[in-house]
Structure formats: C-alpha cells, structure tokens
Design an enzyme around this catalytic site. Structure first.
Site, PDB file in Angstrom:
ATOM      1  N   LYS A  53       0.847  -1.206   0.000  1.00 50.77           N
ATOM      2  CA  LYS A  53       0.000   0.000   0.000  1.00 50.77           C
ATOM      3  C   LYS A  53       0.879   1.250   0.000  1.00 50.77           C
ATOM      4  O   LYS A  53       0.615   2.218  -0.716  1.00 50.77           O
ATOM      5  CB  LYS A  53      -0.944  -0.010   1.210  1.00 50.77           C
ATOM      6  CG  LYS A  53      -2.041  -1.052   1.066  1.00 50.77           C
ATOM      7  CD  LYS A  53      -2.786  -1.332   2.360  1.00 50.77           C
ATOM      8  CE  LYS A  53      -3.709  -2.534   2.167  1.00 50.77           C
ATOM      9  NZ  LYS A  53      -4.444  -2.937   3.359  1.00 50.77           N
ATOM     10  N   GLN A  97      -4.736  -1.373   9.387  1.00 47.03           N
ATOM     11  CA  GLN A  97      -4.634  -2.741   8.874  1.00 47.03           C
ATOM     12  C   GLN A  97      -5.234  -3.729   9.875  1.00 47.03           C
ATOM     13  O   GLN A  97      -4.941  -3.678  11.064  1.00 47.03           O
ATOM     14  CB  GLN A  97      -3.150  -3.071   8.596  1.00 47.03           C
ATOM     15  CG  GLN A  97      -2.933  -4.414   7.923  1.00 47.03           C
ATOM     16  CD  GLN A  97      -3.516  -4.522   6.522  1.00 47.03           C
ATOM     17  OE1 GLN A  97      -3.614  -3.533   5.809  1.00 47.03           O
ATOM     18  NE2 GLN A  97      -3.933  -5.711   6.140  1.00 47.03           N
ATOM     19  N   ASP A 120     -11.374   2.541   3.470  1.00 45.73           N
ATOM     20  CA  ASP A 120     -11.527   1.087   3.488  1.00 45.73           C
ATOM     21  C   ASP A 120     -12.999   0.691   3.308  1.00 45.73           C
ATOM     22  O   ASP A 120     -13.303  -0.456   2.998  1.00 45.73           O
ATOM     23  CB  ASP A 120     -11.047   0.535   4.841  1.00 45.73           C
ATOM     24  CG  ASP A 120      -9.819  -0.332   4.730  1.00 45.73           C
ATOM     25  OD1 ASP A 120      -9.587  -0.888   3.647  1.00 45.73           O
ATOM     26  OD2 ASP A 120      -9.094  -0.439   5.738  1.00 45.73           O
TER      27      ASP A 120
HETATM   28  N1  GUN Z   1      -6.880  -6.928   6.216  1.00 44.04           N
HETATM   29  C1  GUN Z   1      -7.143  -7.755   5.176  1.00 44.04           C
HETATM   30  N2  GUN Z   1      -7.705  -7.046   4.168  1.00 44.04           N
HETATM   31  C2  GUN Z   1      -7.800  -5.768   4.589  1.00 44.04           C
HETATM   32  C3  GUN Z   1      -8.273  -4.575   3.985  1.00 44.04           C
HETATM   33  O1  GUN Z   1      -8.770  -4.545   2.853  1.00 44.04           O
HETATM   34  N3  GUN Z   1      -8.173  -3.447   4.749  1.00 44.04           N
HETATM   35  C4  GUN Z   1      -7.653  -3.464   5.992  1.00 44.04           C
HETATM   36  N4  GUN Z   1      -7.619  -2.324   6.665  1.00 44.04           N
HETATM   37  N5  GUN Z   1      -7.205  -4.553   6.575  1.00 44.04           N
HETATM   38  C5  GUN Z   1      -7.266  -5.700   5.876  1.00 44.04           C
END
Ligand code: GUN
Length: 295
Positions: A53, A97, A120
């Site tokens: 990211k 995350q 998100d």
């Molecule tokens: N953990 C697994 N997939 C995601 C996601 O798309 N966003 C976030 N914040 N955590 C995750």
C-alpha cells in the site's frame, strides 16, 4: 498469459495510470491526496500488505503517513492517532490494517475513523450507504472484484453469482454490490458458508463463482460447471520447501484443476490482490476530490 486468465496486475496498472493523471491534475490545483496507514504489530502478511500500500502511494505520488506501531500499543493510544489523522487536513483517507491485536476492539477503532476518511469502506455508515445503493466509499476488495468483472466483459446482470464466504470485508459486501439494482449489479446472488449443506451443489450452479472463505484450494474441479467465471479472493500461505522463503501463496480455488473448466479465472497471486490496493488508491483520490468540492 492464457486467454482464460483475468490479469489483475494489468487491469490494476491501467486504473493506476488513470489515477496518476488525476493526482497530477489535483496537484496543479495545490492538492495532494494523502493516506494515513496504521499497522499495529508484526503480523508478516499484514506487513507485506502494508508495504504494498505504501509503495502504491509512492508510485502514484500520493502522500502517505505511515505509522508502524508495536503490538503492545493500547487501544487508547491507537484511538488518539486516529483522532489526530481525522483532524489532519493532509490526510484524506485512513487505513488501519486488520487484524488488530486481541486487546484492541476493532469495531471501536473502525467506528472512530471519520466516515469522510473511511477509504476502506468498513465504517457502519459506509456499509449502510452501500447496502442502500447510495454514493459512498466502497470496500476495496469487493469493488476490485466488480472492476475485474467489468474489465473482462463479464455480464453481471441476470447472472447467478455464488459467493462462498460471509466475512464483513469480502463475502457480505461483494454479495450486496452484485445484488444491487445498478449498472454493476442485478445479479441473482447465493451466499454459502461453513454451515451450508452440500456446498458443491450450490457452487455448481454458479455462472460467476466468488471464493472468499480463506481455505486453501477448497474449490475443486467437480464443484464448478463448464464455462464458469471464477474470482478467487483467497490468499493462503502453504508450506513449500522448494521456495527460498519456505512457503507459496495459493487461493481458495484449486487453480490448476479448475482452470480447465472455466471461461475466465483469476490467478493467485496477480488476480484480486493488486486490485484491492488499486481501489484503496481510487478511494483516497476520490476523498481528496470530495474535500476539494466541499471547500
Ligand atoms: N486486512 C485484510 N484485508 C484488509 C483490507 O482490505 N483493509 C484493511 N484495513 N485490513 C485488511
């Protein structure tokens, strides 16, 4: 690549090129989109997602404020970081995350993120709007799945979509998006899960099968019909002593066997994964644009 393979990397890079242009145009107006990325602890899979990211932000010239904080961080400390990011005008999107360490209440954390910065799409307000078909930030993986189907020319309207998995992050939202009375919806959707009786009987009815239950290579060739479109959301590490790192990534679908029957299929890696990150960038740029329009 074989004509049957949906190349998520390629589709993702096309969308990222468009986003690069949008970011450049915003910069000309003195606006730099910004993403706050918070990683609590050292979970290896989370670390590699977060790294990807941050790299995507760098590639697109999006500002990122990266906080990698120890697993012992208290809930209060984490909430304070979110409050600061909510109030920081340089930040248009906040990503915490998941999963979080057990002593931190993830629901409380998600609800603390301002819905204006919920790139998100996990905040209850965003989810509620999505279910009602209103404009909002769409969750990144489900949105990425819809984009993959669009780019591949797959007809969603009227198709029977079978989703396997009912997580809040993928299964439930992707089922809702494809069900919605909208351009990218109008499918007939069946959702299966661990308590479904005779899953194979359900999956064999799918025109579009979305595997998102987190079980390595669970979907076998005898569970799909000829000509199905398969979207594999799974990312599982399985031991592999022939690899230097000792493992390899596989999806929720037994790719080698299933690909013989499909009309289209996403690989793992290189299918849904790159799209998730791309849609996060998309939401961050949208958020910057919305803020500009609000003044
Ligand atoms: N953990 C697994 N997939 C995601 C996601 O798309 N966003 C976030 N914040 N955590 C995750």
């Amino acid at each position: 690549m074989s004509a049957k393979i949906i190349d998520g990397k390629l589709i993702s890079s096309e969308i990222r090129e468009e986003l690069k242009n949008e970011v450049a145009a915003l910069k000309k107006e003195g606006i730099t989109p910004g993403l706050g990325v918070i990683l609590v602890g050292e979970d290896p899979a989370s670390q590699s997602y977060v790294k990807a990211k941050e790299k995507a932000c760098e590639d697109l010239d999006i500002y990122s404020d990266n906080r990698h904080i120890p697993a012992e961080t208290t809930e209060k400390e984490l909430l304070e970081i979110i409050d600061a990011m909510n109030n920081d005008p340089k930040i248009n999107g906040i990503l915490v995350q998941l999963p979080l360490p057990k002593h931190i209440n993830a629901d409380k954390v998600i609800m603390r993120i301002s819905p204006d910065k919920d790139v998100d799409g996990f905040h209850p307000q965003s989810i509620g709007k999505m279910i009602m078909g209103k404009d909002t930030f769409l969750p990144c993986t489900p949105h990425g799945v819809v984009k993959l189907l669009n780019y591949s020319g797959v007809q969603i309207e009227g198709a029977h979509v079978v989703v396997v998995g009912r997580s809040n992050i993928v299964g439930k939202p992707v089922a809702n998006l494809l069900l919605d009375k909208s351009k990218n919806g109008n499918a007939t959707v069946t959702v299966c899960h661990s308590r479904t009786k005779n899953i194979a009987e359900m999956t064999r009815q799918a025109d579009i099968l979305i595997a998102a239950m987190g079980k390595p290579q669970f979907i076998k060739a005898d569970m799909v019909k000829d000509g199905v479109v398969v979207i594999d959301v799974g990312v599982n590490r399985i031991e592999d002593s022939t690899r230097k790192r000792g493992y390899r990534l596989v999806g929720d679908v037994d790719f080698e066997a299933v690909k013989e029957k499909v009309s289209l299929i996403t690989p793992v890696p290189g299918g849904v994964g790159p799209m998730t990150i791309t849609m996060l960038m998309f939401n961050t740029v949208q958020s910057a644009k919305l803020r500009k329009d609000r003044g």
